[in-house]
Scaffold this active site. Structure first.
Site, PDB file in Angstrom:
ATOM      1  N   ARG A   1      -3.975  29.352 -26.487  1.00 24.33           N
ATOM      2  CA  ARG A   1      -2.618  30.010 -26.329  1.00 24.33           C
ATOM      3  C   ARG A   1      -1.991  30.044 -27.653  1.00 24.33           C
ATOM      4  NH1 ARG A   1       0.220  34.343 -24.091  1.00 24.33           N
ATOM      5  NH2 ARG A   1       2.373  33.855 -23.694  1.00 24.33           N
TER       6      ARG A   1
ATOM      7  N   ARG B   1      -9.747  16.508  -0.427  1.00 21.41           N
ATOM      8  CA  ARG B   1     -10.099  14.960  -0.463  1.00 21.41           C
ATOM      9  C   ARG B   1      -9.291  14.470   0.765  1.00 21.41           C
ATOM     10  NH1 ARG B   1      -6.592  11.407   0.391  1.00 21.41           N
ATOM     11  NH2 ARG B   1      -5.103  12.202  -1.316  1.00 21.41           N
TER      12      ARG B   1
ATOM     13  N   GLU C   1       1.136   9.125   4.501  1.00 23.14           N
ATOM     14  CA  GLU C   1       0.804   7.596   4.351  1.00 23.14           C
ATOM     15  C   GLU C   1       1.570   6.806   3.678  1.00 23.14           C
ATOM     16  OE1 GLU C   1      -1.603   8.407   6.222  1.00 23.14           O
ATOM     17  OE2 GLU C   1      -3.099   9.635   5.675  1.00 23.14           O
TER      18      GLU C   1
ATOM     19  N   LEU D   1      -0.708   9.840  15.024  1.00 23.85           N
ATOM     20  CA  LEU D   1      -0.001   8.643  15.004  1.00 23.85           C
ATOM     21  C   LEU D   1       1.357   9.401  14.762  1.00 23.85           C
ATOM     22  CD1 LEU D   1       0.863   5.782  15.010  1.00 23.85           C
ATOM     23  CD2 LEU D   1       0.492   5.939  12.413  1.00 23.85           C
TER      24      LEU D   1
ATOM     25  N   LEU E   1      -4.310   3.102   8.005  1.00 20.84           N
ATOM     26  CA  LEU E   1      -3.340   3.871   7.226  1.00 20.84           C
ATOM     27  C   LEU E   1      -3.599   3.213   5.462  1.00 20.84           C
ATOM     28  CD1 LEU E   1      -0.118   4.132   9.016  1.00 20.84           C
ATOM     29  CD2 LEU E   1      -1.704   5.857   8.494  1.00 20.84           C
TER      30      LEU E   1
ATOM     31  N   GLY F   1       8.134   9.483  11.869  1.00 15.08           N
ATOM     32  CA  GLY F   1       7.360   9.662  10.973  1.00 15.08           C
ATOM     33  C   GLY F   1       7.178   8.323  10.232  1.00 15.08           C
TER      34      GLY F   1
END
Length: 386
Positions: free
Chosen positions: A270, A92, A365, A133, A241, A139
């Site tokens: 199980r 994804r 993000e 970026l 973003l 960060g």
């Protein structure tokens, strides 16, 4: 297309076209991704061979209009993201980096020539893009980036470094954000340009079926028309973003749903003390609590998607979805692993792989802390970032 987790008829809130897209992407994930993902994850391989198949499904830049893009709605983009992340967060993420970041940067901020050159190639999967970026020391605070672009006659010369850049080593084009004498600007950088070097970050405990890189920019010379003309300041990358953050709201719930379904199926088969795990009250409580959060998470995603399609989605609302759904998804994946016991630490089952991946999804993000402070400012009117 009812599923065990859907306790409140979520599918009834989707249109026939949205359900058809969900069915088609889910079928692709079931046939092309799920049988292979354990091997890709273990070997730390991103399967480039599925990129053309994703392009045929219209998943690359699917929410953009024209230039060979599918022109789908925000809700449809979200639905596709949820189904892809039920396969694996790394896959994804590929669609997000390609469409929500690299393609969106060109689509939102590029010149017509830049759009014509790159978007059709990228929509067709013929060119992979990346979005530079984040830096080694920048960060959560991109305003402190050190990468700098200076003018040299009509040209631009870029120097600096980027870190945790998805797809950079296989990309044909990079969107690089840099400080200039006029503030932050974005640049369209063909990766074959002299001075551009991308190195995959290895080894990783998360997002192993994906590629993240360090980028070094050494006297990268670009023509005047390499700059994105409509991106000035940090608003440019932040708009991209927010597209990626929106997709995560859906994707995280896709991972949670898949982990939950694996736990349900396992607990029914199980045997412990001569009866299935699913027959015990403690197991049922776990499954119920997780199902409630999955239902609420998808409801939140759908509501925000409808707002986005109506042009009413606010940035702080994206933070609500990203913070809540990532936080809940990682707890669900971990709880599902507990139901699988020791078998849950193998790649025969998805929950711990999803949990490991979600450690990255929760961070990129915008971390939990960043989204918490965005919402704190919305509530109190007081910025607490510094």
């Amino acid at each position: 297309m009812s599923q065990d987790h859907d306790l409140i008829a979520l599918d009834s809130l989707l249109t026939e076209e949205e359900r058809l897209l969900q069915k088609n992407v889910r079928s692709f994930v079931d046939s092309a991704i799920k049988p292979n993902i354990a091997g890709w994850y273990e070997k730390a391989v991103f399967p480039l061979e599925i990129v053309p198949e994703m392009a045929k499904l219209g998943l690359l830049g699917m929410h953009l209009k024209g230039y060979g893009c599918a022109g789908r709605s925000a809700v449809e983009y979200g639905i596709a993201g949820a189904e892809l992340e039920a396969g694996d967060s790394g896959l994804r993420t590929f669609v997000s980096v390609q469409g929500s970041l690299a393609m969106s940067a060109i689509y939102k901020h590029g010149s017509e020539a830049q759009k014509q050159e790159w978007l059709p190639q990228m929509a067709a999967g013929e060119a992979i893009g990346c979005f530079g970026l984040t830096e080694p020391t920048a960060g959560s605070d991109p305003s402190s980036m050190k990468t700098f672009a200076r003018r040299d006659g009509e040209d631009w010369i870029l120097n600096g470094s980027k870190r945790w850049i998805g797809l950079a080593s296989v990309a044909k084009v990079a969107i690089i954000w840099a400080q200039t004498d006029d503030g932050v600007r974005g640049f369209v950088v063909p990766t074959e340009t002299a001075g551009f070097k991308a190195t995959p970050i290895e080894p990783k405990l998360s997002m192993r079926a994906s590629i993240q890189c360090d980028i070094e920019l050494t006297d990268v010379r670009l023509p005047a028309d390499a700059v994105l003309p409509d991106a000035k300041g940090l608003r440019g990358p932040f708009e991209c973003l927010n597209e990626a953050r929106y997709g995560i709201i859906w994707g995280a719930m896709g991972a949670a749903r898949d982990a939950w379904q694996a736990a349900v199926d396992y607990s029914k088969e199980r045997l412990q003390f001569d009866k299935p795990l699913a027959g015990y009250q403690l197991t049922q409580e776990k499954l119920v609590n997780m199902a409630l959060e999955i239902n609420k998470g998808f409801l939140l995603a759908l509501h925000l998607g409808r707002l986005k399609d109506a042009g009413q989605l606010q940035p702080h609302q994206i933070s609500v979805g990203k913070l809540n759904n990532c936080r809940e998804a990682i707890e669900i994946a971990r709880e599902c692993r507990s139901i699988l016991g020791g078998n849950g630490i193998t790649l025969d089952y998805s929950p711990l792989r999803h949990a490991n991946n979600l450690e990255s999804v929760r961070t990129y993000e915008g971390t939990d802390e960043v989204h918490t402070l965005i919402l704190g400012q919305k509530i109190t009117g007081l910025p607490a970032f510094r």
